[in-house]
Structure formats: C-alpha cells, structure tokens
Design a protein around this motif. Structure first.
Motif, PDB file in Angstrom:
ATOM      1  N   LEU A 169       0.826  -1.221   0.000  1.00 30.69           N
ATOM      2  CA  LEU A 169       0.000   0.000   0.000  1.00 30.69           C
ATOM      3  C   LEU A 169       0.853   1.261   0.000  1.00 30.69           C
ATOM      4  O   LEU A 169       0.333   2.360  -0.227  1.00 30.69           O
ATOM      5  CB  LEU A 169      -0.916   0.007   1.232  1.00 30.69           C
ATOM      6  N   PHE A 170       2.147   1.119   0.237  1.00 30.91           N
ATOM      7  CA  PHE A 170       3.008   2.291   0.381  1.00 30.91           C
ATOM      8  C   PHE A 170       3.140   3.093  -0.918  1.00 30.91           C
ATOM      9  O   PHE A 170       2.965   4.328  -0.895  1.00 30.91           O
ATOM     10  CB  PHE A 170       4.381   1.858   0.894  1.00 30.91           C
ATOM     11  N   PRO A 171       3.442   2.485  -2.080  1.00 27.63           N
ATOM     12  CA  PRO A 171       3.587   3.294  -3.301  1.00 27.63           C
ATOM     13  C   PRO A 171       2.345   4.093  -3.687  1.00 27.63           C
ATOM     14  O   PRO A 171       2.471   5.280  -4.024  1.00 27.63           O
ATOM     15  CB  PRO A 171       3.951   2.244  -4.370  1.00 27.63           C
ATOM     16  N   PRO A 172       1.127   3.511  -3.652  1.00 28.99           N
ATOM     17  CA  PRO A 172      -0.026   4.358  -4.014  1.00 28.99           C
ATOM     18  C   PRO A 172      -0.256   5.512  -3.051  1.00 28.99           C
ATOM     19  O   PRO A 172      -0.611   6.623  -3.482  1.00 28.99           O
ATOM     20  CB  PRO A 172      -1.203   3.376  -4.004  1.00 28.99           C
ATOM     21  N   VAL A 173      -0.046   5.290  -1.746  1.00 32.14           N
ATOM     22  CA  VAL A 173      -0.220   6.380  -0.779  1.00 32.14           C
ATOM     23  C   VAL A 173       0.868   7.442  -0.971  1.00 32.14           C
ATOM     24  O   VAL A 173       0.594   8.650  -0.947  1.00 32.14           O
ATOM     25  CB  VAL A 173      -0.209   5.835   0.665  1.00 32.14           C
ATOM     26  N   LEU A 174       2.109   6.983  -1.181  1.00 28.14           N
ATOM     27  CA  LEU A 174       3.209   7.921  -1.435  1.00 28.14           C
ATOM     28  C   LEU A 174       2.949   8.717  -2.712  1.00 28.14           C
ATOM     29  O   LEU A 174       3.177   9.936  -2.754  1.00 28.14           O
ATOM     30  CB  LEU A 174       4.530   7.149  -1.543  1.00 28.14           C
ATOM     31  N   SER A 175       2.469   8.041  -3.736  1.00 30.22           N
ATOM     32  CA  SER A 175       2.203   8.720  -5.018  1.00 30.22           C
ATOM     33  C   SER A 175       1.103   9.761  -4.856  1.00 30.22           C
ATOM     34  O   SER A 175       1.156  10.836  -5.468  1.00 30.22           O
ATOM     35  CB  SER A 175       1.804   7.688  -6.076  1.00 30.22           C
ATOM     36  N   TRP A 176       0.094   9.440  -4.079  1.00 31.82           N
ATOM     37  CA  TRP A 176      -0.980  10.405  -3.809  1.00 31.82           C
ATOM     38  C   TRP A 176      -0.390  11.682  -3.208  1.00 31.82           C
ATOM     39  O   TRP A 176      -0.687  12.800  -3.659  1.00 31.82           O
ATOM     40  CB  TRP A 176      -2.007   9.771  -2.870  1.00 31.82           C
ATOM     41  N   LEU A 177       0.478  11.529  -2.208  1.00 30.01           N
ATOM     42  CA  LEU A 177       1.107  12.696  -1.588  1.00 30.01           C
ATOM     43  C   LEU A 177       1.983  13.438  -2.584  1.00 30.01           C
ATOM     44  O   LEU A 177       2.004  14.677  -2.612  1.00 30.01           O
ATOM     45  CB  LEU A 177       1.935  12.256  -0.378  1.00 30.01           C
TER      46      LEU A 177
END
Length: 932
Positions: free
Chosen positions: A732-740
């Motif tokens: 889940l880290f890349p999509p959340v990081l990408s959102w930010l």
C-alpha cells in the motif's frame, strides 16, 4: 565550472567519502606470515565429524515438553549421558557464509566478503580443513567450495548437490539433508572396496563435514514454527544417529572419533536471519566422542541472559556457552592440528576430557597463535610509520611478550598447569586488544582527513550557491589574480609536503587520495574568499528574521532526519508537522480543497513508519487492496481528466497498464496460494513476473510526456513490479506515497502562484520533453530551501517508510517467489534492491516535476539538496562507533553508508529519472510509416 564538470567532480568526491569508511572501519583484519603452532602431545581423536544444521535455532532443538514425545531423542541422550552441550553465540550478520567461516576458520569475516558474495574468497584464509590431513565435505554448493579453494594443496574434497535442489518451493526441502546422509553412507560403503581410500580414511587428522541445509530452507519457506521445520529437525536427529552408528561400525568402535553438532545461525519466527535477534544469534553446540567431557550434572542455578533455558529442561546439566569462533580451536585440539592461523577463537577447555598438561599445552599453542598475529600486525604498522611517530601498544611490548612466553613455558615444565592456563588467558586477552589497537591505528588520522575534506566540499557548494544566486559575482582585479597565484603556490607546497610524508611512511595509495583531497577543495574555497566578504557586507540588507527562522527550522529538520535513522517513528512526527504547512504558510486560505488533500495524504503516509518492518506474516489481502487502490485512482484520473494532450492512444496505454496491475495482483495471489499447496512456482506466473519487470523500464516511454500523463504511466509500471515483490501491507506504500507526491506538485504550484511567478493553468500544459526556456529560470529564494528539504525528507521516507537496516538484513525470500524460488543470492539481492529503489524513483520523478513547474534550474535545487544530505552524512560520520556490541558498530556504520550512498545515488538517479520523464519511444510513428 559547468554543470557536467561539477556533476562529475561532485560524484568523484562523494565516491571518495563513501570508500573512506571502508578503509577506516572495514579493512580486513587478516594478516599473513604466521607460523602454525602445534601441541607436542598426542591428540585424543584421530578423526572429527562436524554436523552443521543450517538455520537451526537453539530453542528449536533444546526445547522440551514433558507432554509430547522428545523431538530429538538422540541429541538429547548425548546431552544427558555422553557429551557436553551449550549455546554458540554468533555475531551479526547472521548469514551462512560468515557463520561457517567463524566455525571452521575461527575468525569473524570482514565486510570485504560481501563484494564477492557467498562462493568466492575475497582474501585467502586458513581453516581447520586446510590444516587437516584430509577433509571430505557433503552439502550445499554455496558453502563448501570456498573452503576447498582456500586450502593449500588438494586434500579437501567436496561433494555438492545441484543448486537447483535449493528450491524454496520444494514439496520437501528435507531431501537436501537426506541427500547428504545417503551420500556419506555410500561413500563409506564404497571405501571398503577402495584400498587407497581405505588407507586414507584410517590415518589421523581427518575431518568429515556434513552441511545440512534442509532446516534453513524449510524455515524460510514455512517458518520455524511450522510442521515442516520441526519434522526436518527430527529427520536430522535420526540422520545424525544413523551416521554416528555407521562411522562407529566402519572404524570398528576404536573410540577415536569426535563429533560436533552445531549451526551457523538461527532464524526468526518470521523465517529470516541476518540481524541480531536472540533467535538468530543463539545456536546449539553439542559435542561427544573422543576427547570430549561426558555429561556433567550440576545442582547450582545457571543464570543466563536468554529466557529459553526455562523451557529446555536441562537445568541440571552443565551448560557451557562459547563464542562461535571458539569452535575452531576446539576442533583443532581434538584431532591435533594447528589452530587456523587467523583464528581469534579461545579454546573452551571445559569441553575437553584430557589431562591438565594437555589443556595447558593447548592453551599455550592458542595464545602463541594469537600472539603471532599480533606480532605481524605490529611489524606491519611499524614499517609504515615514521619511527618518531610510532606509538607501540604499551601493555604488550617486545620484552613483555618474551617474559610472558618464557614464564608460561616454565610453569608448564614445572607442572603448574593451572597457573600456566591463567597466564595464557591473560596473554590472549592482551593480544586481542593489541590486534584491535594496531588494526585501528590510523583511524583517527584518516578520519580527520575525511572530515576536513567534507567541511571543505560543503563550504564550496555553499559558495557556488551564493555566487550563482546572490548577485555577488564581480570581475576579478589584478590584486585578486596575484593573491590567487600566491594561494595556488601555497597549496601546491602543502600538497607536496603531504605526498612526502605519506611516501616516507610507505602509505597505501588510498591514503594519498584521502589526505590530498582537502588540498584542492580548500584551495577552491579560499580562492572565492571575496564572495564571503561580499556576502557578509550584504547581510544587513537581508530579511534577517526570516533567514534565522529558516535556519532554525532547517537545523531541527536535519536533526529529526538523523534521529529517524534510529527511531522510525520520528518520521511520523515529521509528516504530522508537514501536514501543518498549508496552515502555517497561508496556502490554506487560498486553496482549501488541495490543502485538505495534503493534510490527509500526509496523515495516511504517517502510519507506515509505525508499522513493524520485520516479523510480518505474508498477507496477500493487503496486496490485493493495493492493486485495487492503484487501479481505482488511475481510473478516476482517466475518466475525469480533461487536460490537453491526453489522446486516445494514451488512454488505451493507461488501460493496458491498469490491466497489467490487475494481472500482477492475480499472479502474486496465485503464486503464494500455489506455494502453500506445495505445487511450486507456476511457469506462467514466472514468465509474467519477469516480463513485467523488463517492460517496466520501457512502457512509460510510450506515454505522452505531459507532466501528469507521464507520472501516471511511471507509477503504474513501477506499482506492477512492486506488487509482485510485496508480501503484505508494504504494497500500500507506493499508491499512498504517489498520492502525496501528486498533491505536492499542485501545492508547490500554488505556492509559486502566491508569489506571482506563474500562471494558474500552466501546470496542465507542462511537457517534460520541451526545452527549458533559460530566460524564464528564476533566482533562488528562501522558499527553495523548504522545497529541497521536503525532497530529502521524502527520500528518507521512501527508504524508512516500509523498512530499515534490519529489514534488509532479515530479507524474507517470500518477496521474490513470483520471480524465482531456487536460492540465488545475487538475483534475489538485485530484486530486493529494485524494490527498495521504486519509492525513490517516484520521489525523484516528482522532484523533477517540481523543478520544472517552479521554473528553477535543476542544478540550483540539487545544490541545496547536496548541502542538506552532506550535513546529515557528516553527522553520521561522527556517530560511527568502534566500541559496544557488533550490532551497534554495524548499525552506526550502516547509517553513514546509507546517507553517502543516497547522495551518490541521487546524482545517478537524477539522470535516470530525467531520461524516464523526458524521452519518448516513437513506435507508433514508425509503424505508421512502415504501413505507408
């Protein structure tokens, strides 16, 4: 100095700083030229059988439950009836190669071994196998060859199974151990028909080595608490009992065979090793047979640091713990061969069943063997140091060594064996301290040179920033030219003095690099001294309160990043603080919706540093959720996007990439399901995984080079690979990081708009492939310091968001099962590193977008980033430890290496991300022309 020259010089300087840590802290402790030390008394055993159960935890074999059948009846009977036992304490890193080197060669391998992996010897070293008359080995092709290659002569014979058998997806990994047991029995059976071999086997000083890898493989694949792991331990116990019976029968019960059973390292509950958890560093040691003390009952309470002993039911049997390197002198003493020349192990006398005379002679040989290393080390250092600068190790001078040796020999001759043993122990302790003293003799000198170069380089970068963006550049005068020539001659003279000093000391060529680097760096700094004077004069005209505020905040920010290396939760605190940025800066009043998205994305990302980095059980549900989240956000973008430049071709490319994300999610789930059912890695899944990995470098180049279009394509390609390499919530880290990251781009655009520097609709029209209009490049502002710090903070988040040093050391092979299940350290390590790099690339591409959208030259922002990262690296250089536990020492050095690697890597990664964002493959046009 133009940008390319500056980039090359900066890269070389940081490579020197990076390599320096290896010359200062990671130099090989091995020395050569010592003489082997022999015990002038007959040995108790003619032959030794060494069993090494790879990956076996101490508690897994010693644990006893009165309500269940005994898991290891044979080993248990040895402990309670015929042998001695204890715990062997390993050192970090708890990996197979360092563990076996410590067991068989008696020293703890230095970091230079990492460069050549598991099968090659970075330096030649002596071992018990090399000192033996003959050694026969059976087991893994990853361990055995290094001892055969390191042996002088042709007397170490290895029998290995094909590497393809080391398959984590195997239905029954215990077959690796069964293969070893069967091969040994066949070998002894065939020896009866071979007179030459039979003759060799009945000589003395013989070693048989059985490497049992099945337990480690089952532990990785199924976890140490699994039925497969525990059943494999039972199989090993039965196999050891049978092999002992076969050996005793073969040698007609002559009572001259010694047996040692141990492990190279343990394993955590989640099936990994490499770090310092007690389950990894506590391994069993059981010895019996010729020359070994029989089981000793004790009725005194034995106090140990670990809690396992309460469950072992062995309180009444004397437990004798050792350091792992101590096992090599024990084996040497049993069969009467010299202790390996580079061994730092101390003979554990409590395991020996022999006369005090034999013990005293053995300890004397052990002491002299370590003293020989000390003398060679001292001689080497004396030869490379000017006589008036050489400071000998005072507790062990030449006269003291001679007195120690003569006095101890006299005590042995007089029969005062206990006193002689005590003297040997004192001598070993002092010699070990002396080895460390001479090994670190030049550490302070080299450290000062590197720090001087570090400070000089950082000062030079600051001067470049001031010279470029503070309007302080003025044409040089004739006086300046004269002063520059004099300064150049002065530094040339200093450089020659440094070279002469190093030449007289016969120093290594690397010393010239470290000591001469500060000379041109500080010359470049002092040559621009006029810039500093001009800047000092302009200070009163600066907004001092705002500058001071930025300085304080930046200082606290850097300290927070430094502390986060030790406590990941500090990153959560930092993200919470970053969430307040729109409120503090006033952006919230201008764009409430985007500010709200910024706050929410920061808070969502702040959860990840609070999650455990090791010990997580694989959970494909998280991976499925991550795949669904990635597709959902992409679908919303495609359906709602009305930005110019999104052609139907790009829409179809995005749809194909989304389908690829869905396919990778299925492949990950299918692979883990297949492995749980012990059906192996499906070929289709493996082909899809490797195809996805290779295509991830090319597919983004097919998309439009418009800012958000290209970023979305890069995200989808990288997410597909990351999903295949994930096992749990880290997916889940890349999509959340990408959102930010997407929100950050918008927020920076709003910040620039607030300053009246940009048009509101410009962001949607930015094309990475367009040439930058140099006339629109603006000067640096104080706000750019914040942008650079945000970038460094997000880079640290990219690394520590889902892991840390322990997570890399305790690498879980389950994360690469979609690509391969057969053990291959280099491919597995490469896939792990790519997984670590994917969040870095996401942040780097975002930073590229911020540079373009804020109309600032990439060089300018990168210079500020360079200063911040170098200040962090200098922090960690001073925090490096050469005392305390091996974990503390290794962690402190790793922090410096990580920051320096980050700095070097960001330079190289910036080129990669620029290519990834700005270039486009013109396949469509080529196909169209072809059809015409």
């Amino acid at each position: 100095m133009n940008m390319i020259t500056f980039f090359i010089v900066g890269l070389l300087v940081h490579v020197v700083f990076f390599i320096s840590i290896f010359d200062i802290y990671f130099t090989s402790p091995l020395v050569h030229g010592m003489s082997p030390q022999r015990v002038p008394l007959p040995s108790p055993a003619k032959r030794l059988v060494l069993f090494v159960a790879d990956g076996l935890r101490a508690d897994s074999i010693f644990k006893f439950d009165p309500s269940d059948p005994i898991r290891v009846p044979f080993i248990r009977s040895v402990i309670t009836e015929s042998g001695s036992w204890g715990v062997s304490h390993t050192r970090v890193p708890t990996e197979s190669r360092p563990g076996h080197v410590a067991l068989i060669a008696g020293f703890y391998e230095d970091v230079s071994a990492v460069a050549k992996g598991w099968k090659e010897n970075p330096v030649e070293f002596d071992s018990v196998f090399n000192e033996s008359r003959y050694t026969w080995c059976w087991g893994s092709p990853d361990i055995l060859p290094m001892f055969a290659k390191g042996a002088s002569g042709d007397h170490v014979y290895t029998h290995t199974y094909p590497s393809a058998m080391e398959d984590f997806a195997s239905k029954d990994a215990s077959k690796l151990d069964t293969w070893v047991f069967d091969q040994v029995k066949d070998f002894l059976r065939s020896a009866k028909e071979n007179k030459t071999l039979m003759s060799h086997l009945h000589e003395d000083k013989i070693v048989f080595f059985l490497h049992l890898l099945g337990i480690d493989t089952n532990g990785h694949a199924h976890r140490p608490m699994s039925k497969e792991y525990l059943e494999n331990i039972e199989l090993v116990d039965n196999g050891v009992a049978e092999i002992v019976s076969v050996f005793e029968e073969f040698f007609e019960n002559d009572g001259r065979t010694a047996y040692v059973f141990t492990a190279d390292h343990g394993m955590t509950n989640w099936g990994s090793h490499g770090a310092s958890h007690p389950s990894e560093t506590l391994t069993p040691l059981v010895a019996w047979g010729a020359g070994i003390q029989r089981a000793q009952r004790t009725f005194t309470f034995q106090n140990y640091d670990d809690d396992y002993i309460r469950d072992w039911g062995l309180e009444t049997y004397r437990r004798m713990d050792v350091n792992q390197a101590d096992i090599a002198p024990l084996m040497s003493s049993l069969i009467g061969v010299p202790i390996p020349l580079n061994s730092v192990g101390v003979l554990p006398l409590d395991y020996l069943n022999n006369s005090q005379h034999f013990k005293a002679e053995s300890m004397y040989a052990n002491a002299i063997q370590i003293l020989e290393q000390f003398k060679v080390k001292m001689t080497q250092k004396k030869e490379t140091t000017l006589s008036f600068l050489f400071t000998p190790y005072q507790p062990l001078t030449d006269s003291q060594m001679f007195e120690f040796m003569s006095h101890t020999r006299s005590l042995i001759q007089k029969g005062h064996f206990d006193e002689a043993i005590h003297e040997c122990e004192v001598l070993i302790h002092r010699a070990m301290e002396g080895l460390s003293y001479y090994h670190t003799y030049d550490r302070f000198f080299l450290g000062c040179s590197v720090v001087l170069g570090f400070i000089g380089w950082t000062s030079y970068v600051l001067l470049v920033i001031l010279k470029t963006h503070a309007s302080l550049r003025k044409p040089p005068t004739s006086k300046d030219a004269t002063a520059g020539r004099h300064l150049g001659l002065l530094f040339l003279f200093v450089g020659l003095l440094v070279c002469l000093f190093l030449f007289l000391q016969a120093s290594s060529y690397t010393y010239y690099i470290y000591c001469l680097l500060p000379v041109p760096v500080w010359y470049s700094v002092l040559k621009e001294f006029r810039i500093l004077i001009e800047f000092a004069r302009s200070v009163p005209s600066l907004p001092l309160s705002r500058c001071f505020g930025y300085f304080v905040l930046l200082t606290f920010g850097i300290e927070l990043l430094v502390v986060s290396f030790f406590y990941r939760a500090m990153l959560t605190l930092g993200l919470v603080a970053l969430a307040l940025w729109p409120v503090v800066s006033g952006l919230y009043r201008k764009t409430k919706s985007r500010s709200l998205r910024w706050v929410l994305s920061c808070l969502c990302l702040s959860v990840f540093p609070l999650l455990p980095v090791v010990g997580r059980e694989p959970n494909t549900n998280y991976v499925i959720c991550a795949g669904a989240l990635t597709m959902l956000t992409s679908l919303i973008y495609i359906l709602l996007c009305r930005q110019p430049g999104l052609h139907s071709r790009d829409r179809w490319l995005f749809i194909c990439q989304m389908l690829q994300v869905a396919l990778c999610t299925y492949v990950l789930s299918s692979t883990h399901s297949s492995l749980q059912l012990k059906q192996g890695l499906p070929l289709f899944n493996q082909l899809i995984s490797w195809t996805t990995l290779v295509s991830s470098f090319m597919v983004p180049l097919l998309s439009s080079t418009r800012l958000f279009h290209r970023l979305l394509s890069i995200l989808l390609s990288l997410s597909s690979v990351y999903l295949l390499l994930s096992t749990g919530c880290e997916a889940l880290f890349p999509p959340v990081l990408s959102w930010l990251m997407f929100v950050w781009i918008h927020m920076e655009q709003e910040a620039v708009d607030t300053q009246g520097m940009s048009n509101r609709n410009e962001l949607s029209r930015i094309d990475f492939s367009e040439n930058i209009d140099l006339s629109r490049i603006r000067q640096l502002s104080l706000d750019d310091i914040r942008r650079s710090y945000f970038f460094v903070f997000f880079i640290i988040i990219a690394f520590f968001g889902t892991g840390n040093i322990a997570s890399i050391n305790s690498f879980d092979p389950a994360s690469v099962y979609c690509f391969l299940t057969v053990f291959n350290p280099f491919i597995m390590g490469g896939l792990l590193m790519w997984k670590v790099l994917i969040p870095f690339i996401i942040v780097m591409c975002t930073f590229e977008s911020v540079q373009v959208s804020t109309r600032l030259s990439s060089r300018s922002l990168f210079l500020i980033v360079l200063v911040i990262s170098d200040l962090m690296a200098l922090h960690f250089f001073f925090l490096v430890k050469n005392y305390g536990s091996w974990l503390d020492i290794g962690t402190s050095i790793s922090h410096y290496v990580i920051v320096m690697s980050m700095t070097i890597f960001l330079m190289l990664l910036s080129l990669m991300t620029h290519f990834l964002t700005s270039n486009k493959l013109q396949i469509w046009q080529k196909v169209k022309v072809h059809f015409k």
